[in-house]
Design a protein around this motif. Structure first.
Motif, PDB file in Angstrom:
ATOM      1  N   TYR A   1      61.875  -8.421  48.516  1.00 47.88           N
ATOM      2  CA  TYR A   1      61.618  -9.780  48.049  1.00 47.88           C
ATOM      3  C   TYR A   1      61.154 -10.680  49.194  1.00 47.88           C
ATOM      4  CZ  TYR A   1      62.265 -13.667  44.765  1.00 47.88           C
ATOM      5  OH  TYR A   1      62.064 -14.730  43.921  1.00 47.88           O
ATOM      6  N   VAL A   2      61.880 -10.630  50.323  1.00 44.74           N
ATOM      7  CA  VAL A   2      61.489 -11.465  51.461  1.00 44.74           C
ATOM      8  C   VAL A   2      60.116 -11.036  51.988  1.00 44.74           C
ATOM      9  CG1 VAL A   2      62.088 -12.181  53.807  1.00 44.74           C
ATOM     10  CG2 VAL A   2      63.883 -11.940  52.091  1.00 44.74           C
ATOM     11  N   SER A   3      59.834  -9.742  51.957  1.00 43.66           N
ATOM     12  CA  SER A   3      58.539  -9.253  52.445  1.00 43.66           C
ATOM     13  C   SER A   3      57.386  -9.813  51.627  1.00 43.66           C
ATOM     14  CB  SER A   3      58.507  -7.723  52.417  1.00 43.66           C
ATOM     15  OG  SER A   3      59.460  -7.177  53.296  1.00 43.66           O
ATOM     16  N   VAL A   4      57.513  -9.794  50.306  1.00 48.74           N
ATOM     17  CA  VAL A   4      56.417 -10.312  49.489  1.00 48.74           C
ATOM     18  C   VAL A   4      56.342 -11.836  49.574  1.00 48.74           C
ATOM     19  CG1 VAL A   4      56.371  -8.341  47.916  1.00 48.74           C
ATOM     20  CG2 VAL A   4      57.816 -10.303  47.368  1.00 48.74           C
ATOM     21  N   ILE A   5      57.477 -12.486  49.839  1.00 53.76           N
ATOM     22  CA  ILE A   5      57.428 -13.934  50.084  1.00 53.76           C
ATOM     23  C   ILE A   5      56.596 -14.210  51.322  1.00 53.76           C
ATOM     24  CG2 ILE A   5      58.804 -15.920  50.831  1.00 53.76           C
ATOM     25  CD1 ILE A   5      60.995 -14.894  48.950  1.00 53.76           C
ATOM     26  N   TRP A   6      56.822 -13.415  52.368  1.00 53.07           N
ATOM     27  CA  TRP A   6      56.038 -13.593  53.596  1.00 53.07           C
ATOM     28  C   TRP A   6      54.553 -13.352  53.330  1.00 53.07           C
ATOM     29  CZ3 TRP A   6      52.910 -10.379  56.547  1.00 53.07           C
ATOM     30  CH2 TRP A   6      52.537 -10.891  57.795  1.00 53.07           C
ATOM     31  N   LEU A   7      54.224 -12.298  52.564  1.00 50.33           N
ATOM     32  CA  LEU A   7      52.826 -12.012  52.262  1.00 50.33           C
ATOM     33  C   LEU A   7      52.197 -13.139  51.442  1.00 50.33           C
ATOM     34  CD1 LEU A   7      53.015  -8.202  51.375  1.00 50.33           C
ATOM     35  CD2 LEU A   7      51.884  -9.214  53.355  1.00 50.33           C
ATOM     36  N   ASN A   8      52.909 -13.600  50.423  1.00 46.96           N
ATOM     37  CA  ASN A   8      52.380 -14.679  49.586  1.00 46.96           C
ATOM     38  C   ASN A   8      52.280 -15.986  50.365  1.00 46.96           C
ATOM     39  OD1 ASN A   8      52.017 -13.771  46.608  1.00 46.96           O
ATOM     40  ND2 ASN A   8      53.952 -12.849  47.211  1.00 46.96           N
TER      41      ASN A   8
ATOM     42  N   HIS B   1      47.037 -19.416  38.788  1.00 46.16           N
ATOM     43  CA  HIS B   1      47.632 -18.083  38.805  1.00 46.16           C
ATOM     44  C   HIS B   1      48.929 -18.062  39.608  1.00 46.16           C
ATOM     45  CE1 HIS B   1      43.796 -15.645  37.637  1.00 46.16           C
ATOM     46  NE2 HIS B   1      44.178 -16.504  36.716  1.00 46.16           N
ATOM     47  N   GLY B   2      48.994 -18.861  40.666  1.00 45.52           N
ATOM     48  CA  GLY B   2      50.237 -18.949  41.421  1.00 45.52           C
ATOM     49  C   GLY B   2      51.367 -19.492  40.578  1.00 45.52           C
ATOM     50  N   ARG B   3      51.067 -20.488  39.777  1.00 46.20           N
ATOM     51  CA  ARG B   3      52.089 -21.039  38.883  1.00 46.20           C
ATOM     52  C   ARG B   3      52.539 -20.007  37.863  1.00 46.20           C
ATOM     53  NH1 ARG B   3      49.727 -26.984  37.197  1.00 46.20           N
ATOM     54  NH2 ARG B   3      51.206 -28.229  38.392  1.00 46.20           N
ATOM     55  N   VAL B   4      51.586 -19.267  37.283  1.00 48.49           N
ATOM     56  CA  VAL B   4      51.927 -18.255  36.279  1.00 48.49           C
ATOM     57  C   VAL B   4      52.844 -17.202  36.886  1.00 48.49           C
ATOM     58  CG1 VAL B   4      50.993 -16.392  34.862  1.00 48.49           C
ATOM     59  CG2 VAL B   4      49.856 -18.623  34.892  1.00 48.49           C
ATOM     60  N   ARG B   5      52.491 -16.715  38.070  1.00 48.04           N
ATOM     61  CA  ARG B   5      53.301 -15.691  38.725  1.00 48.04           C
ATOM     62  C   ARG B   5      54.697 -16.220  39.048  1.00 48.04           C
ATOM     63  NH1 ARG B   5      51.488 -14.888  43.623  1.00 48.04           N
ATOM     64  NH2 ARG B   5      52.253 -12.756  43.913  1.00 48.04           N
TER      65      ARG B   5
ATOM     66  N   VAL C   1      57.641  -5.400  43.671  1.00 45.76           N
ATOM     67  CA  VAL C   1      56.424  -4.584  43.589  1.00 45.76           C
ATOM     68  C   VAL C   1      55.340  -5.347  42.849  1.00 45.76           C
ATOM     69  CG1 VAL C   1      55.455  -2.409  42.749  1.00 45.76           C
ATOM     70  CG2 VAL C   1      57.789  -2.462  43.671  1.00 45.76           C
ATOM     71  N   PHE C   2      55.721  -6.034  41.768  1.00 47.02           N
ATOM     72  CA  PHE C   2      54.758  -6.854  41.033  1.00 47.02           C
ATOM     73  C   PHE C   2      54.156  -7.921  41.933  1.00 47.02           C
ATOM     74  CE2 PHE C   2      54.490 -11.065  38.946  1.00 47.02           C
ATOM     75  CZ  PHE C   2      53.345 -10.872  38.201  1.00 47.02           C
ATOM     76  N   TYR C   3      55.008  -8.591  42.704  1.00 49.46           N
ATOM     77  CA  TYR C   3      54.508  -9.640  43.583  1.00 49.46           C
ATOM     78  C   TYR C   3      53.642  -9.077  44.711  1.00 49.46           C
ATOM     79  CZ  TYR C   3      57.199 -13.242  41.286  1.00 49.46           C
ATOM     80  OH  TYR C   3      57.669 -14.133  40.351  1.00 49.46           O
ATOM     81  N   PHE C   4      53.956  -7.873  45.147  1.00 43.46           N
ATOM     82  CA  PHE C   4      53.119  -7.258  46.170  1.00 43.46           C
ATOM     83  C   PHE C   4      51.733  -6.941  45.613  1.00 43.46           C
ATOM     84  CE2 PHE C   4      51.408  -3.405  48.153  1.00 43.46           C
ATOM     85  CZ  PHE C   4      51.330  -3.812  49.476  1.00 43.46           C
ATOM     86  N   LEU C   5      51.682  -6.393  44.410  1.00 45.28           N
ATOM     87  CA  LEU C   5      50.397  -6.009  43.809  1.00 45.28           C
ATOM     88  C   LEU C   5      49.549  -7.222  43.448  1.00 45.28           C
ATOM     89  CD1 LEU C   5      51.584  -3.084  41.486  1.00 45.28           C
ATOM     90  CD2 LEU C   5      50.432  -2.918  43.706  1.00 45.28           C
ATOM     91  N   THR C   6      50.179  -8.381  43.282  1.00 46.16           N
ATOM     92  CA  THR C   6      49.421  -9.587  42.898  1.00 46.16           C
ATOM     93  C   THR C   6      49.401 -10.621  44.027  1.00 46.16           C
ATOM     94  OG1 THR C   6      51.402 -10.556  41.881  1.00 46.16           O
ATOM     95  CG2 THR C   6      49.949  -9.255  40.464  1.00 46.16           C
TER      96      THR C   6
ATOM     97  N   GLY D   1      41.636 -13.200  38.126  1.00 46.62           N
ATOM     98  CA  GLY D   1      41.245 -14.369  38.898  1.00 46.62           C
ATOM     99  C   GLY D   1      40.480 -14.059  40.159  1.00 46.62           C
ATOM    100  N   ARG D   2      40.317 -12.770  40.491  1.00 44.53           N
ATOM    101  CA  ARG D   2      39.606 -12.411  41.704  1.00 44.53           C
ATOM    102  C   ARG D   2      38.156 -12.102  41.373  1.00 44.53           C
ATOM    103  NH1 ARG D   2      44.396  -9.293  42.828  1.00 44.53           N
ATOM    104  NH2 ARG D   2      43.314  -7.380  42.310  1.00 44.53           N
ATOM    105  N   PRO D   3      37.196 -12.836  41.886  1.00 42.61           N
ATOM    106  CA  PRO D   3      35.792 -12.549  41.603  1.00 42.61           C
ATOM    107  C   PRO D   3      35.400 -11.206  42.175  1.00 42.61           C
ATOM    108  CG  PRO D   3      35.984 -14.186  43.333  1.00 42.61           C
ATOM    109  CD  PRO D   3      37.357 -13.967  42.795  1.00 42.61           C
ATOM    110  N   PRO D   4      34.552 -10.429  41.459  1.00 40.53           N
ATOM    111  CA  PRO D   4      34.137  -9.129  41.954  1.00 40.53           C
ATOM    112  C   PRO D   4      33.515  -9.237  43.342  1.00 40.53           C
ATOM    113  CG  PRO D   4      33.428  -9.442  39.677  1.00 40.53           C
ATOM    114  CD  PRO D   4      33.939 -10.769  40.164  1.00 40.53           C
ATOM    115  N   GLU D   5      33.907  -8.311  44.221  1.00 41.81           N
ATOM    116  CA  GLU D   5      33.438  -8.363  45.599  1.00 41.81           C
ATOM    117  C   GLU D   5      31.924  -8.211  45.684  1.00 41.81           C
ATOM    118  OE1 GLU D   5      34.287  -6.084  49.854  1.00 41.81           O
ATOM    119  OE2 GLU D   5      35.473  -5.648  48.074  1.00 41.81           O
TER     120      GLU D   5
END
Length: 237
Positions: free
Chosen positions: A66-73, A165-169, A201-206, A213-217
């Motif tokens: 949980y703390v790891s994905v908080i740091w990533l987000n 999307h941040g609010r939804v997550r 895991v959900f937060y890591f993947l998103t 919400g991510r435009p195609p590269e």
């Protein structure tokens, strides 16, 4: 020589907020590791004693994730934030407040599960953990709410759907942790712990937003070759 007089709370860049946040998150992870200790045992009984404290390992896994994905987000957020005002500082401090406290319900949960995985104390412990985890998600809701109110704090080329999307997550996480707490308190504490382990895991993947919400590269590269701005940037002009 005249000096400019500052009035009220002045906006600032994100440097100090990021440095302070990284320090708090690093301490939060360290506190979780301190919960892993050499168990008391008789000679020859170390293996059994180590296996008996499996709830500590499970709690560490859930909370470290949980703390790891908080740091990533948090990192992904501050890639997009260019300035801080009082409201955003307050939301960030609320996030750090809840994160720093996570070691407490983690230790309570590990002790209760070790004593009796299906007992009343374990049910209270999962409710406590779920409550703090949900509060942490709600602190992200406050963070994104401030960005929605003050879009000028963001870089101009931020994806148009980033805040939404941040609010939804964040709301999804608060509801999921709340539901897990009820499930653990009313049905089976270990079922709630399983949710606590899986949700990061959900937060890591998103981390970079929801897939839609991510435009195609390839579109971004195509726009760059043609000398135009990326789609996200054009939406803000």
């Amino acid at each position: 020589m005249s000096r400019t007089r500052l009035r009220g709370f002045s906006r600032s860049d994100t440097t100090r907020a990021e440095a302070f946040s990284d320090g708090v998150l690093a301490i939060a992870v360290t506190l979780l590791a301190l919960g892993l200790a050499d168990p008391p045992h008789r000679p020859g009984g170390l293996g059994r004693a180590l296996l008996a404290q499996w709830p500590s390992y499970l709690g560490y896994l859930a909370s470290f994730g949980y703390v790891s994905v908080i740091w990533l987000n948090h990192h992904q957020a501050f890639v997009r934030v260019r300035a801080m005002d009082r409201g955003l500082h307050a939301a960030n401090l609320l996030l750090l407040f809840t994160t720093a406290a996570l070691s407490f319900p983690t230790a309570v949960l590990a002790d209760a599960l070790q004593a009796d995985p299906a007992g009343s104390d374990a049910r209270v412990a999962v409710a406590l953990y779920a409550g703090l985890a949900a509060a942490m998600c709600l602190s992200w809701v406050a963070f994104y709410h401030q960005l929605a109110r003050r879009p000028e704090l963001l870089n101009p080329d931020v994806e148009r759907a980033y805040v939404r999307h941040g609010r939804v997550r964040s709301w999804a996480g608060a509801l999921a942790y709340g539901a897990a707490g009820l499930l653990g308190a009313l049905v089976a504490p270990l079922s709630a712990v399983a949710v606590f382990v899986v949700l990061p895991v959900f937060y890591f993947l998103t981390t970079e937003g929801l897939p839609a919400g991510r435009p195609p590269e390839r579109h971004l590269r195509s726009g760059a070759r043609q000398g135009g701005a990326p789609p996200a940037a054009r939406d803000h002009t």
